[in-house]
Enzyme design. Structure first.
Site, PDB file in Angstrom:
ATOM      1  N   TYR A 136       0.817  -1.222   0.000  1.00 19.74           N
ATOM      2  CA  TYR A 136       0.000   0.000   0.000  1.00 19.74           C
ATOM      3  C   TYR A 136       0.846   1.266   0.000  1.00 19.74           C
ATOM      4  O   TYR A 136       0.370   2.324  -0.405  1.00 19.74           O
ATOM      5  CB  TYR A 136      -0.927   0.052   1.226  1.00 19.74           C
ATOM      6  N   LYS A 186       3.910 -15.374   2.653  1.00 21.96           N
ATOM      7  CA  LYS A 186       3.883 -16.124   1.388  1.00 21.96           C
ATOM      8  C   LYS A 186       5.348 -16.355   0.999  1.00 21.96           C
ATOM      9  O   LYS A 186       5.803 -15.990  -0.088  1.00 21.96           O
ATOM     10  CB  LYS A 186       3.100 -15.292   0.351  1.00 21.96           C
ATOM     11  N   ASP A 246     -11.022  -9.224   7.555  1.00 20.49           N
ATOM     12  CA  ASP A 246     -12.425  -9.132   7.133  1.00 20.49           C
ATOM     13  C   ASP A 246     -13.055 -10.518   7.059  1.00 20.49           C
ATOM     14  O   ASP A 246     -14.221 -10.718   7.414  1.00 20.49           O
ATOM     15  CB  ASP A 246     -12.543  -8.446   5.767  1.00 20.49           C
TER      16      ASP A 246
END
Ligand code: NAD
Length: 347
Positions: A136, A186, A246
């Site tokens: 981001y 990851k 979420d």
């Protein structure tokens, strides 16, 4: 102790009013409140979603209780004037790098979960998400490739200090709970994740009592649905944490139930429900205020060091639910104020 109250837009003021009633009812010595406009409300009054006055109050305060921002009237504004810039600006200006989202199923709400009740009832975890770095905040842009195709790019990166400070928050959170930390990355394909994993392992040396495990993010997404009871604390980067938290929220029922904390390195924090301004139900008395009331409890626990009061609020919420208090999102008919009444009655 100064609390900055930033109600914001839509249902923000409605849910903050109920949290304030609960805090007032506790009669905590020395707790004072100051309020400021943020979001669309601030833009309409001052021309900016995070006016200097609101930022100064947030900086001066010992903790911040935030409602929600977002106003459809402001959709056409340039990005830097949109209401959502208020929360992004506060996170950046106050260096709030650690986002803590507890996800616990209140037994009375087992039917509201997207999972089978016997699976959902096992959920009791905290997701610790890094907030100031990752893809981001890396270099981003649009460019043309050599063969004339448009290409978008966002660089993912973390330096080791950024990983270390969020890993510490993960280990500290685990120490205060079940002493189990799952670091999600990851590392099989991403260099950023390999560094993440190496630094988390190094940091583990300072927390020998904590059992550490690593999980790839794709597996974690599956395990959250298959067997969420295995998790105590999850620590992960900004992108993976955004998605996983979420997902976890829907495992415990309504979005109107989930609180969050965003902390700096001195435990100063901004506390807010995870939901937005819900323009579809704003002004109708339909908003569930429990996520905000539980955020106030987190504020007492993490920034004001008043865990006994936090316990009282959390117990009162459980008691109110056990007594049958249900807003429409939980399948009932209680108004926002009636949900607040039920918590006050149970305090
Ligand atoms: P939202 O969370 O506002 O609403 C999603 C759905 O959940 C809606 O149907 C809403 O009615 C319901 N809902 C949300 N909170 C509820 C509550 N307390 N009780 C009962 N039902 C509730 O998400 P959205 O609709 O995607 O976004 C609306 C606005 O909020 C947008 O402008 C968005 O940018 C903003 N937003 C702000 C924040 C924040 O302030 N931190 C977070 C998310 C979204």
């Amino acid at each position: 102790m100064l609390i900055a109250l930033l109600p914001g837009d839509g249902i923000g003021p409605e849910v903050i009013t109920q949290a304030r009633r609960v805090l007032d009812a506790l009669h905590i010595d020395g707790l004072v409140f100051e309020e400021a406009l943020v979001g669309g409300a601030a833009y309409k009054a001052t021309g900016h979603p995070l006016p200097a006055e609101a930022l100064a109050l947030a900086k001066r305060a010992d903790a911040i209780l935030f409602g929600a921002v977002g106003d459809p009237d402001c959709d056409a504004l340039e990005r830097h004037l949109r209401p959502e810039q208020a929360i992004l600006g506060l996170r950046k200006e106050l260096s709030l790098f650690a986002n803590l989202r507890p996800a616990t199923l209140f037994p009375e709400l087992a039917d509201a979960s997207a999972l089978r009740p016997e699976v959902a009832s096992q959920i009791d975890m905290v997701i610790v998400r890094e907030l100031n770095g990752d893809v981001y905040f890396g270099e981003k842009g649009m460019r043309m490739t050599a063969n004339g195709k448009r290409e978008g790019y966002d660089i993912m990166s973390y330096d080791e200090d950024e990983v270390r400070r969020i890993a510490r928050v993960g280990f500290e959170t685990a120490m205060a709970r079940g002493k189990k930390l799952c670091s999600v990355d990851k590392a099989n394909v991403l260099e950023t994740s390999q560094l993440w994993r190496d630094v988390v392992i190094e940091t583990h040396a300072d927390y020998p009592e904590v059992t550490l495990m690593h999980m790839y993010v794709d597996n974690c997404a599956m395990q959250l649905v298959r067997n969420p009871g295995q998790f105590d604390v999850i620590v992960t980067g900004n992108l993976f944490g955004d998605i996983l938290s979420d997902q976890a929220s829907m495992c415990v029922g309504s979005i109107g139930m989930l609180p969050s904390a965003s902390l700096d390195s001195d435990q100063k924090g901004l506390y807010e429900p995870i939901h937005g301004s819900a323009p579809d139900i704003a002004g109708q008395g339909k908003a569930n205020p429990l996520a905000t009331i539980l955020s106030a409890a987190m504020m007492l626990r993490y920034s004001l060091n008043l865990p006994e009061y936090a316990d009282r609020i959390e117990a009162a919420v459980a008691k109110a639910l056990a007594a049958g208090a249900r807003s429409p999102d939980l399948g009932g008919t209680c108004t926002t104020a009636e949900m607040g009444d039920a918590v006050l009655a149970a305090l």
